[in-house]
Design an enzyme around this catalytic site. Structure first.
Site, PDB file in Angstrom:
ATOM      1  N   GLY B  50       0.830  -1.198   0.000  1.00 40.08           N
ATOM      2  CA  GLY B  50       0.000   0.000   0.000  1.00 40.08           C
ATOM      3  C   GLY B  50       0.867   1.252   0.000  1.00 40.08           C
ATOM      4  N   LEU B  53      -1.370   7.264   2.655  1.00 43.56           N
ATOM      5  CA  LEU B  53      -0.634   8.039   3.651  1.00 43.56           C
ATOM      6  C   LEU B  53       0.153   7.138   4.584  1.00 43.56           C
ATOM      7  CD1 LEU B  53      -3.114  10.865   4.603  1.00 43.56           C
ATOM      8  CD2 LEU B  53      -1.009  11.032   3.295  1.00 43.56           C
ATOM      9  N   GLY B  55       1.030   3.803   4.165  1.00 46.34           N
ATOM     10  CA  GLY B  55       2.014   2.973   3.475  1.00 46.34           C
ATOM     11  C   GLY B  55       3.193   3.774   2.950  1.00 46.34           C
ATOM     12  N   HIS B 276     -20.855   8.802   5.979  1.00 50.53           N
ATOM     13  CA  HIS B 276     -20.576  10.242   5.960  1.00 50.53           C
ATOM     14  C   HIS B 276     -21.824  11.013   5.583  1.00 50.53           C
ATOM     15  CE1 HIS B 276     -18.675  14.030   5.165  1.00 50.53           C
ATOM     16  NE2 HIS B 276     -17.506  13.553   5.553  1.00 50.53           N
ATOM     17  N   SER B 294     -16.930  17.727   1.163  1.00 46.56           N
ATOM     18  CA  SER B 294     -16.158  17.789   2.404  1.00 46.56           C
ATOM     19  C   SER B 294     -16.961  18.252   3.612  1.00 46.56           C
ATOM     20  CB  SER B 294     -14.985  18.750   2.226  1.00 46.56           C
ATOM     21  OG  SER B 294     -14.404  19.016   3.480  1.00 46.56           O
ATOM     22  N   ARG B 347     -20.004  12.763  12.605  1.00 49.20           N
ATOM     23  CA  ARG B 347     -20.605  12.234  11.386  1.00 49.20           C
ATOM     24  C   ARG B 347     -21.727  11.237  11.642  1.00 49.20           C
ATOM     25  NH1 ARG B 347     -14.925  11.530   8.033  1.00 49.20           N
ATOM     26  NH2 ARG B 347     -14.681  13.762   7.673  1.00 49.20           N
ATOM     27  N   HIS B 429     -18.263   5.682   3.878  1.00 50.01           N
ATOM     28  CA  HIS B 429     -17.103   6.522   3.640  1.00 50.01           C
ATOM     29  C   HIS B 429     -15.813   5.937   4.203  1.00 50.01           C
ATOM     30  CE1 HIS B 429     -14.727  10.074   3.123  1.00 50.01           C
ATOM     31  NE2 HIS B 429     -14.584  10.282   4.405  1.00 50.01           N
TER      32      HIS B 429
END
Lengths: 251, 668
Positions: B50, B53, B55, B276, B294, B347, B429
């Protein structure tokens, strides 16, 4: 409002890198206009699989315009007719009933075809590996606010850093040049104090790698910036040239 | 008799949490852990699967330290990993805004946001290293948003009363990932990391009870290849695509995690799936994915539905538009129900509140399955320029997809301007559950580590906004590179295993057999058609509101679906060479197993907490009702030896020292 359209799809099919390719025409009927372009290709693939045929291979992943995986030359434009958007963000409402839509892969010596519409963009990674970084090891960084950076510089660096590495600039360029891609990275670091230390080494290494990998030269036609889905500005190339000149002069 | 007792006895879960008060555990750990000296690091090889972020940051950092790293991704470049799509931001307790933030408060908010189901010690460490992440990323040249004075800007996210979120326009994930990718590139250039793109891990190779390598398939040639190492790190993200429609990228899958699970790694809390609240609603049946808007939009956007059900019906019929309804006839239900946090509730709370309104018939859109997110008030207060500067790219994205521009004035009623509201609805999400790991991020399999979204450790039953990026980078830059050394320190004399061994032969044969089996089914249905059916079952029965009856139905339906897959799947082409349908079929088989695992866990957990809502367990006001007496534990599922056999449950009890467990309250 949602309507349905029917059209002809001319798709480039090529079994492998060394095989001879050709256009295949498919009749697409009753496609809702709120379908995305890639969803339309999904529908085509579903139909092909149902007939026992092999689906059209194309690259795609995030489908929200940020990963840079999708490509496609649609009706003569990288990422199709919409500006400032990738193929995955293109919706069928941009097309009309009865249209003929031509879909080709990126065509560039530096991006060999893998199959159908899928190309190998490994050259972009190699350019980044040559110098697209700040040489900094994890740990030991100073406090983030110890180094104030003007908002103007930070915003401009951010604009350059928005490049998604899709390769549309190379595909759009008649010379197959990667200057817009390289200049975006060089600019991001040139605009920030963190990148200044290695600026000279970086620009020389990245350009040397770009030349080595078979990308063409830049003749300032500006097609790259016009077709860039992230609106990376042509002024980045000017900055790249300045950076390179300065680096060479101080050799 | 004795033997039976040993067989049925529960394995003891050792989470290896260091001694001492929660604030000192990580410091103590680092002071006493074993390290590997530079000369020995050169002898050790680590596989990182992976390049998101977690990995990419782990591979880069391990390379910088001197280890030999083999790094794999399924995309054509490490930069494509789905972390790139994270929009909003990354949390840290810098307290740059002087609003009373601290490491403790970030820790507390994260534990509370997770509905008191996370492991306290892990969360504290996460909050502790969060500040280093911001420093690290700035040093890499990540262009975070700044104020005119040149200092970093912040914004607010759900579940917090401070502004601690750092951001780079609406592309924070992209910039952080490109930062990690740049560090990775530096190590690739230095020869310390070897990068394998368009490779998919298919199995873990176990030698003498330790993870010693992987079998990966080259997705271009179709060939299986063998890779050996001293340790294997999995950083392959979550399992959201089990639901077919999600905000995940098309390629996101849980096959690597399932391979670990089948090799004996426990899978923890699979029922904790995050839905989400602010995604573009589903349209039509040809849709391939859902697009997130977002959470940062909730800083200025207000969420509402009509007060009057008749107006909702008119909206559904397309007779009126949202902008035709004036302020006084709008029900800002989050502000009404949760005055203290308003539109910035976590959320899970926001998603359930939207579902509640839609279930009662107040939903909008032609489906009745949507609510409005409205910027009129903010635009009237701050002007369209300010709002466009903040959310311009999100407005454009929304317009491209829906043909509606939320920045466009649509109506004026009694002198008040009303702009086109966005329509949003909850969607799958993120997955809080994942491979079980101890404090060192090691799974229950020796030598196998899991980092980022694919482990379970930090978010409990619900993740707060801007915490996924924080966790991915914390694990990859600052936690794993330390903790893995504690494991590797006694491996320094062990040579890297050869791939010409019985174990590699067997693992490769297993994978080959599986792929040949998939190709040989030659039924009638495409991979996507079965995957869509899986998605429908999951969303309907294992989605936002779950019941015992529904979950039992889901398990029956999933069993039938597995049968359908095994007997009626059709994959065209051959096993050799590139075959995109085969890639998807391989992943779908694991999604079905994952679906069953989620349903089992949801059925077991007779309480509502965070993203897991059992309709039988709610308060009179419709809030989640936890059962701390019976379910204050991490549910770890152990593979039964075959996908058809039910997994067994092992419990890791939670111990809270620093935080008092209480009912979450976002009302006052």
């Amino acid at each position: 409002m949602e309507t349905n359209i029917s059209f002809k799809l001319k798709v480039w099919r090529q079994a492998g890198p060394k095989e001879k390719g050709h256009f295949e025409t498919y009749e697409m009927s009753d496609i809702p206009t709120d379908t995305s372009f890639l969803e339309m290709l999904d529908i085509l693939n579903e139909q092909l699989v149902e007939k026992g045929e092999e689906p059209v291979a194309f690259d795609h992943d995030c489908r929200e315009g940020i990963c840079g995986m999708c490509s496609l030359y649609i009706n003569g434009h990288p990422h199709g007719p919409a500006t400032g958007a990738t193929t995955c963000q293109l919706y069928m409402r941009r097309f009309h009933d009865g249209d003929t839509i031509t879909v080709e892969p990126w065509r560039s010596a530096a991006f060999p075809i893998i199959r159908d519409l899928m190309v190998n963009r490994n050259a972009f990674d190699q350019i980044q590996q040559a110098g697209g970084y700040v040489s900094f090891n994890t740990g030991g960084a100073q406090d983030a606010n110890a180094l104030p950076i003007s908002k103007v510089a930070a915003d401009e660096a951010m604009d350059s850093a928005s490049c998604i590495g899709c390769g549309a600039c190379v595909a759009a360029c008649k010379n197959g040049s990667a200057m817009l891609f390289v200049s975006a990275k060089v600019s991001q670091f040139a605009l920030l104090p963190q990148g200044k230390v290695e600026a000279k080494r970086r620009v020389k290494a990245m350009l040397a790698k770009m030349d080595e990998l078979g990308f063409g030269n830049c003749t300032n036609t500006g097609a790259c910036a016009a077709e860039c889905p992230k609106n990376i500005k042509l002024s980045n190339i000017a900055r790249l040239n300045r950076e390179f000149l300065c680096a060479k002069c101080s050799d | 008799m004795e033997e039976t007792i040993i067989k049925t006895a529960q394995p003891v879960i050792d989470s290896r949490i260091p001694e001492g008060p929660v604030a000192e555990k990580w410091t103590n750990y680092k002071a006493h852990q074993k390290l590997v000296n530079p000369a020995n690091k050169r002898k050790l090889t680590i596989i990182v699967v992976g390049t998101g972020l977690a990995g990419a940051s782990a591979a880069a950092t391990l390379g910088e330290m001197g280890f030999n790293v083999l790094n794999f991704c399924i995309q054509d470049s490490p930069r494509r990993a789905h972390s790139i799509a994270a929009q909003g931001g990354i949390n840290a307790a810098k307290n740059y805004q002087n609003d009373g933030d601290s490491v403790y408060r970030l820790f507390y908010d994260t534990v509370k946001g997770g509905d008191y189901r996370a492991r306290e010690a892990n969360v504290y460490r996460l909050a502790e290293v969060a500040n280093n992440i911001i420093d690290q990323c700035v040093a890499q040249g990540v262009p975070f948003a700044r104020e005119y004075g040149g200092l970093l800007a912040n914004r607010s996210f759900g579940g917090a009363q401070v502004s601690r979120t750092f951001y780079a326009k609406g592309q924070t994930g992209q910039q952080l990932l490109l930062g990690a990718y740049s560090s990775l590139n530096r190590q690739i250039n230095a020869g310390k990391v070897k990068s394998y793109n368009r490779y998919e891990m298919h199995d873990i190779v176990m030698i003498d009870g330790r993870a010693r390598g992987i079998i990966a398939r080259n997705l271009v040639t179709g060939k299986l290849e063998r890779f050996a190492a001293h340790a294997v790190v999995i950083a392959t993200g979550g399992y959201g695509n089990t639901y077919f429609l999600s905000t995940n990228a098309m390629g996101c899958n849980c096959s690597a995690a399932m391979a670990c699970y089948r090799q004996g790694a426990y899978f923890a809390n699979p029922a904790y799936v995050q839905i989400h609240p602010t995604c573009i609603p589903v349209h039509g049946d040809k849709q391939s994915k859902l697009t997130l808007m977002s959470e940062s939009l909730r800083n200025d956007g207000r969420i509402w539905v009509p007060k009057d059900i008749e107006e909702a019906k008119k909206l559904q019929a397309g007779e009126i538009k949202g902008s035709d309804i004036p302020e006084e006839r709008r029900d800002y239900y989050l502000e009404r129900r949760y005055p203290a946090f308003g539109n910035l509730v976590p959320r899970d709370v926001a998603s359930r509140a939207a579902k509640e309104r839609c279930d009662k018939g107040f939903g909008v859109n032609n489906t009745g399955q949507a609510v409005f997110l409205d910027f009129s008030e903010a635009i009237n207060r701050l002007g369209i320029d300010v709002i466009r500067q903040r959310y311009g790219n999100l407005f454009d994205m929304y317009e491209e997809i829906t043909d509606v521009n939320p920045g466009e004035k649509a109506n004026t009623i009694d002198g008040v301007d009303y702009y086109n509201p966005m329509m949003i609805y909850p969607a799958i999400h993120y997955t809080m559950g994942g491979i079980w790991v101890d404090y060192e991020l090691q799974t229950s399999v020796k030598g196998l580590f899991a980092i980022g979204e694919c482990n379970f450790s930090d978010h409990g039953a619900n993740r707060l906004g801007a915490s996924a990026l924080m966790q991915g980078l914390a694990d990859g830059y600052f936690v794993l590179p330390y903790t893995i050394q504690n494991y590797l320190s006694d491996q320094i004399t062990v040579p890297c295993p050869t791939t010409d061994s019985k174990e590699f032969d067997e693992a490769e044969a297993r994978v080959q057999k599986n792929l040949e089996h998939i190709m040989a089914i030659q039924g009638k249905r495409s991979v996507d058609s079965i995957h869509k059916e899986l998605g429908h079952i999951m969303w309907e029965y294992v989605g936002m509101g779950r019941t015992r009856e529904g979950l039992l139905t889901a398990l029956d339906k999933l069993k039938a679906l597995r049968e359908e897959f095994e007997t009626n799947l059709f994959v065209p082409g051959t096993i050799e060479g590139l075959n995109i349908e085969l890639d998807k079929a391989f992943r779908l088989r694991d999604f079905i197993t994952m679906g069953e695992l989620i349903a089992h866990d949801a059925l077991n957990r007779n309480e509502s907490c965070g993203g897991h809502f059992r309709e039988e367990h709610q308060t009179e006001e419709g809030e989640a009702k936890r059962d701390d007496e019976n379910y204050f534990y991490v549910a770890c599922w152990k593979y039964g030896g075959s996908d058809e056999v039910e997994p067994t449950l092992i419990k890791e009890p939670l111990h809270y020292e620093a935080i008092k467990v209480q009912t979450r309250n976002y009302k006052s």
